[in-house]
Design a protein around this motif. Sequence first.
Motif, PDB file in Angstrom:
ATOM      1  N   GLY A 114      36.450  -5.469  17.386  1.00 28.02           N
ATOM      2  CA  GLY A 114      36.317  -4.902  18.716  1.00 28.02           C
ATOM      3  C   GLY A 114      35.735  -5.946  19.647  1.00 28.02           C
ATOM      4  O   GLY A 114      35.563  -7.108  19.271  1.00 28.02           O
ATOM      5  N   PRO A 115      35.400  -5.559  20.878  1.00 24.56           N
ATOM      6  CA  PRO A 115      34.871  -6.523  21.854  1.00 24.56           C
ATOM      7  C   PRO A 115      33.541  -7.112  21.398  1.00 24.56           C
ATOM      8  O   PRO A 115      32.554  -6.409  21.263  1.00 24.56           O
ATOM      9  N   GLY A 116      33.537  -8.427  21.116  1.00 25.23           N
ATOM     10  CA  GLY A 116      32.300  -9.101  20.751  1.00 25.23           C
ATOM     11  C   GLY A 116      31.916  -9.023  19.293  1.00 25.23           C
ATOM     12  O   GLY A 116      30.829  -9.470  18.928  1.00 25.23           O
ATOM     13  N   GLY A 123      22.247  -9.105  21.231  1.00 21.98           N
ATOM     14  CA  GLY A 123      23.503  -9.827  21.365  1.00 21.98           C
ATOM     15  C   GLY A 123      24.235 -10.034  20.060  1.00 21.98           C
ATOM     16  O   GLY A 123      25.298 -10.644  20.029  1.00 21.98           O
ATOM     17  N   SER A 124      23.700  -9.505  18.959  1.00 22.49           N
ATOM     18  CA  SER A 124      24.320  -9.737  17.651  1.00 22.49           C
ATOM     19  C   SER A 124      25.608  -8.946  17.471  1.00 22.49           C
ATOM     20  O   SER A 124      26.453  -9.304  16.657  1.00 22.49           O
ATOM     21  N   GLY A 125      25.752  -7.840  18.220  1.00 25.90           N
ATOM     22  CA  GLY A 125      26.947  -7.017  18.103  1.00 25.90           C
ATOM     23  C   GLY A 125      26.721  -5.681  17.434  1.00 25.90           C
ATOM     24  O   GLY A 125      27.641  -4.884  17.301  1.00 25.90           O
ATOM     25  N   ARG A 126      25.462  -5.383  17.046  1.00 32.81           N
ATOM     26  CA  ARG A 126      25.212  -4.159  16.278  1.00 32.81           C
ATOM     27  C   ARG A 126      25.532  -2.900  17.085  1.00 32.81           C
ATOM     28  O   ARG A 126      26.140  -1.953  16.562  1.00 32.81           O
ATOM     29  N   VAL A 132      23.437  -8.405  10.856  1.00 33.55           N
ATOM     30  CA  VAL A 132      24.498  -8.654  11.835  1.00 33.55           C
ATOM     31  C   VAL A 132      24.123  -9.869  12.672  1.00 33.55           C
ATOM     32  O   VAL A 132      23.028  -9.946  13.224  1.00 33.55           O
ATOM     33  N   SER A 133      25.039 -10.815  12.747  1.00 35.86           N
ATOM     34  CA  SER A 133      24.823 -12.034  13.522  1.00 35.86           C
ATOM     35  C   SER A 133      26.114 -12.448  14.199  1.00 35.86           C
ATOM     36  O   SER A 133      27.150 -12.589  13.520  1.00 35.86           O
ATOM     37  N   GLN A 134      26.060 -12.598  15.522  1.00 39.08           N
ATOM     38  CA  GLN A 134      27.205 -13.058  16.292  1.00 39.08           C
ATOM     39  C   GLN A 134      28.473 -12.285  15.945  1.00 39.08           C
ATOM     40  O   GLN A 134      29.552 -12.839  15.767  1.00 39.08           O
ATOM     41  N   ALA A 144      20.610 -16.695   9.936  1.00 31.24           N
ATOM     42  CA  ALA A 144      22.006 -16.450  10.280  1.00 31.24           C
ATOM     43  C   ALA A 144      22.309 -16.779  11.732  1.00 31.24           C
ATOM     44  O   ALA A 144      23.384 -17.276  12.053  1.00 31.24           O
ATOM     45  N   ASP A 145      21.340 -16.514  12.626  1.00 35.57           N
ATOM     46  CA  ASP A 145      21.626 -16.608  14.053  1.00 35.57           C
ATOM     47  C   ASP A 145      21.518 -18.020  14.599  1.00 35.57           C
ATOM     48  O   ASP A 145      22.412 -18.462  15.314  1.00 35.57           O
TER      49      ASP A 145
END
Length: 523
Positions: free
Chosen positions: A280-282, A303-306, A485-487, A511-512
């Motif tokens: 999905g987006p991002g 900003g990780s996307g979670r 969750v990262s990026q 991870a980030d």
Amino acid sequence: MTDPNLRIRGLAKSFGGVRALDGVDLTVPAGQVHALLGHNGAGKSTLIKCLGGAFPPDAGTIEVGGRSHTRLSPRESIAAGVAIIFQTLSVVDSLTVAENIFLGQEWTRYATVHRRAQEELAAGLLERVAASCSPRDRVGELPMGQRQLVEIAKALSRSASVLVLDEPTAALSGAESDALAERVEDLRTQGLAIVYVTHLLAEVERLADAVTVLRDGRVAHHSRVAGHTRRELVEAIVGRPEPLPHGLPAGASATEQTAASASADAVPRAPRLTVHGFRGPGFGPVEIEVAEGEIVGLYGLIGSGRTRILETLFGRRRASGGTVRVGERAVTAARPSDALAAGIALVPADRRRQGLFPLLSAQDNALLPTIRPLARRGVRALFAERRVFDTLSRAVGLRPARPRLSAAAFSGGNQQKLVLGRWINEARRVDVLLLDEPTQGVDVGARQEIYEVVSSLASQRGTAVLFASSDPEEVVALAHRCLIVSQGRITGELSGAQLTEAALLSAVHEADGTTTMYSEGAA
């Protein structure tokens, strides 16, 4: 010792026979950070609103800078030197930083606003709070942490001597919270008396010199912070010692207790939610599986996307690939109504703007999705609705359990219980519950109650729970497993004895490295 900047004596306030404040005393000297703690409904918000002039107290005095008042109007409160930075900021997004700082107190010359003078003064105030924005920046384009500093700069422009910060880090990232902590320490050295309202005890330990705990409108505890354990503060807030599960050492935190209970109750069964190659987006592709009765966390930095993962599963954002199954059924959620029809529900992070109807009653807020199923021949079944609401309010510990009271009149934790209650009442079947920051802006007592409600929903009904959180303490307390969750990608998994706050922080930072910063709400 210098005279205190703020001294409250015997403050009392009632609403319709309900005692919200009952003889509250609070003293905050210049150069002190004083933490104000308490369960939702303990009286913190009422105290702040009396100090800010929104509510007139029934009895007691408020002394600011040596001048005593029996009541204050909002204008008189500002003139006395009180500045309150609420959790919901009052900045105007369409105005510049300088225009926000001087809103209502504009510098004029020949009947026109002297913009250059305002911008020069604003630059000095921004430097004083170490803000990185410019006086000419549009506030709506700034990160949340910078907007908060603009609010503080505005308070300083009015010569505030008492600064009240109401849950200041609730909507901030970890880095922004650290930056705000540095500003608070700077303002303390500048001689401000700071009242710091929070539910995060780690912030109390880091910043506060003294602490006052309110319970049922009264002062239940007052002390210096040094020399007191976190467990002692939790007991002061909830009003009772927390029993320890078998096998936990004395002195274990409330978080450890909840985590132990969650682990003991975990009985993973067949997969209830299966996500494969989801994009999905991002974010994406991601693989997620949540079993019946299992609680899985998504942990990552801002900003990780979670949040995007949850919102796309719920149909608020459009997926670009992958498959989603609830049990054996394939689900394509192009809109939230599709997700709800498939048994997927979402409790959003921003309950005020995305989850709550503040002018509707508590009962209508809690039962909105179930009014039609309960109706008979198109007519609302009011007796059935009241019965369901009464059962629900007992289950979630709603306080006060008043069905006709508007949702806006409830504290933040009880508002969250109303939003959560939509999907856990006896008249509504939810197979997959998505929670985004489930206890954001909620005090420690209500957090514990919400954890118990979610754990009971999973264990007793077999609901699959997938929640996103930026709070490692919360993840440890609630999750059976946690996905890092990262990026936009899932980079690891922790469970069992490996699921600790230290392991979460280490995993996410490894991870980030550098994390893409999306706009507000795009975590």
